[in-house]
Design an enzyme around this catalytic site. Structure first.
Site, PDB file in Angstrom:
ATOM      1  N   HIS A 147       0.815  -1.254  -0.004  1.00 37.54           N
ATOM      2  CA  HIS A 147       0.230   0.003  -0.029  1.00 37.54           C
ATOM      3  C   HIS A 147       0.866   1.186  -0.019  1.00 37.54           C
ATOM      4  O   HIS A 147       2.009   1.245   0.515  1.00 37.54           O
ATOM      5  CB  HIS A 147      -1.058  -0.008   0.991  1.00 37.54           C
ATOM      6  N   ASP A 163       5.955   2.208   6.613  1.00 40.57           N
ATOM      7  CA  ASP A 163       4.835   1.474   6.311  1.00 40.57           C
ATOM      8  C   ASP A 163       3.646   1.959   5.325  1.00 40.57           C
ATOM      9  O   ASP A 163       3.127   3.065   5.959  1.00 40.57           O
ATOM     10  CB  ASP A 163       4.018   1.298   7.830  1.00 40.57           C
ATOM     11  N   GLU A 186      -5.469   1.578   2.288  1.00 41.15           N
ATOM     12  CA  GLU A 186      -5.111   0.466   3.041  1.00 41.15           C
ATOM     13  C   GLU A 186      -5.421   0.798   4.335  1.00 41.15           C
ATOM     14  O   GLU A 186      -6.084  -0.012   5.116  1.00 41.15           O
ATOM     15  CB  GLU A 186      -3.651  -0.204   2.974  1.00 41.15           C
ATOM     16  N   GLU A 187      -5.022   1.864   5.021  1.00 44.95           N
ATOM     17  CA  GLU A 187      -5.151   2.325   6.391  1.00 44.95           C
ATOM     18  C   GLU A 187      -6.496   2.657   6.678  1.00 44.95           C
ATOM     19  O   GLU A 187      -7.081   2.703   7.613  1.00 44.95           O
ATOM     20  CB  GLU A 187      -4.197   3.529   6.534  1.00 44.95           C
ATOM     21  N   ASP A 198       3.604  -6.382   3.543  1.00 44.36           N
ATOM     22  CA  ASP A 198       3.406  -5.250   4.338  1.00 44.36           C
ATOM     23  C   ASP A 198       4.462  -5.202   5.266  1.00 44.36           C
ATOM     24  O   ASP A 198       5.515  -6.028   5.324  1.00 44.36           O
ATOM     25  CB  ASP A 198       2.175  -5.436   5.147  1.00 44.36           C
ATOM     26  N   HIS A 240       3.833   3.731  12.641  1.00 41.56           N
ATOM     27  CA  HIS A 240       2.823   4.829  12.824  1.00 41.56           C
ATOM     28  C   HIS A 240       3.289   5.877  13.464  1.00 41.56           C
ATOM     29  O   HIS A 240       2.546   6.624  14.047  1.00 41.56           O
ATOM     30  CB  HIS A 240       1.675   4.406  13.361  1.00 41.56           C
TER      31      HIS A 240
END
Length: 344
Positions: free
Chosen positions: A63, A173, A205-206, A228, A311
């Protein structure tokens, strides 16, 4: 190193969920010499297609989107109020430098009450996003001409090379997964393979695996391979099984095709690629979950790259793990002619 330079460019770019088109020119620049065709999905997914000699269709997905913030209001005192779009941990926000993407870029800092004026009860709790404001230093009337509700806000952070193959930055990420696709594409450029390979940078995706679901319906692949990241903060949790620079993760569980993953594991062993098998008994929370149930169903795999401080704006990966993932996927694709190679 070309791949590390690519990752730094991706990390330094802004592509918050729903606004990933900023990455299209960069992906096109790097993939164009390794694929036969480039196109884009309806929602903005990047699709690079490399034709094989004829056989299966394999979709590789990583992603493009990152977590971020959005302007909700400019209050009477001229401070910017905001909300998280998806996935931002409020604990990391105080004192961060940010960029508001309005009519032009506006720089600011996230402010909150200093500890000197907090009550004992407030000191025990994380600061809520509603209690934070962005200070740009501009007068309200000037700011109102530049910034509007709905404008995106990103963390101001440039990626940096650490010692060895370690890199720190935001949005690793899953920009690390995109670079694993790139490493795979470089290998396949000079490797005979039968499958048509679709390198897909998915969107949102998130925000709920949206791009993977829709683009898999367009491609209708026989096999889907999601790439991922996975938590490698071993200092914080004893049962974490992967570590940056040591191994990559191969998932097993109901989201994963059993015969395919057995073939993948044999491929890793044959090519001396270090890995850990990690059980995923429920939702994987990755594009693999959406790809598996698209169309009439897709045989799916999940490969994960170890990451620390997920994150945050200072995520850390080791680029050698990106190369491991790319090599494993390329070797796996090269070993397949048709379904008989899987069930043999």
């Amino acid at each position: 190193m070309e791949g590390k330079e690519f990752l730094v460019k991706l990390s330094n770019s802004v592509a918050i969920s729903g606004y990933e088109n900023n990455l299209h020119p960069i992906l096109k620049e790097y993939f164009k010499n390794y694929v036969d065709e480039i196109k884009y999905g309806t929602l903005g997914d990047f699709i690079g297609i490399k034709k094989g000699k004829g056989g299966l269709k394999i979709m590789i997905a990583a992603h493009m989107d990152e977590v971020g913030l959005m302007v909700t209001n400019i209050n009477e005192r001229g401070f910017v109020e905001f909300r998280s779009i998806i996935g931002v941990d409020s604990k990391i926000l105080p004192a961060q430098e940010v960029i508001i993407h309005g009519k032009k870029e506006v720089y600011g800092v996230v402010g909150a009450k200093p500890p000197h004026v907090l009550t004992n009860e407030e000191l025990k709790k994380a600061i809520d996003t509603d209690d934070m404001l962005i200070d740009t230093g501009l007068k309200r009337e000037v700011l109102m001409d530049l910034v509007s509700p709905g404008d995106l806000i990103s963390i101001k952070r440039d990626a940096s090379n650490l010692l060895g193959d370690f890199i720190t930055g935001k949005a690793l990420d899953d920009r690390a997964g995109i670079c694993a696709m790139f490493e795979c594409a470089k290998i396949l450029k000079n490797t005979e393979h039968y499958a048509d390979v679709y390198f897909v940078g998915t969107v949102m995706e998130e925000a709920g695996l949206r791009g993977a679901r829709t683009v898999a319906n367009i491609i209708n692949p026989d096999i889907g391979i999601a790439i991922d990241v996975t938590s490698a903060d071993k200092y914080a949790k004893d049962d974490i099984q992967v570590e940056c620079g040591k191994n990559i993760k191969i998932a097993v569980g109901p989201n994963i095709h059993p015969e395919l993953v057995e073939k993948l594991i044999k491929t890793a062993d044959k090519n001396d690629i270090p890995f850990k098998i990690v059980a995923e008994p429920g939702r994987t929370g990755t594009d693999a979950w959406a790809i598996q149930v698209s169309g009439e169903g897709v045989a799916t795999l999940l490969i994960s790259i170890p990451i620390k401080y997920m994150h945050t704006s200072t995520e850390v990966i080791n680029y050698s793990d990106v190369e491991k993932a790319g090599k494993l996927i390329a070797s796996f694709i090269a070993s397949l002619k048709d379904w008989g190679d899987i069930y043999a």
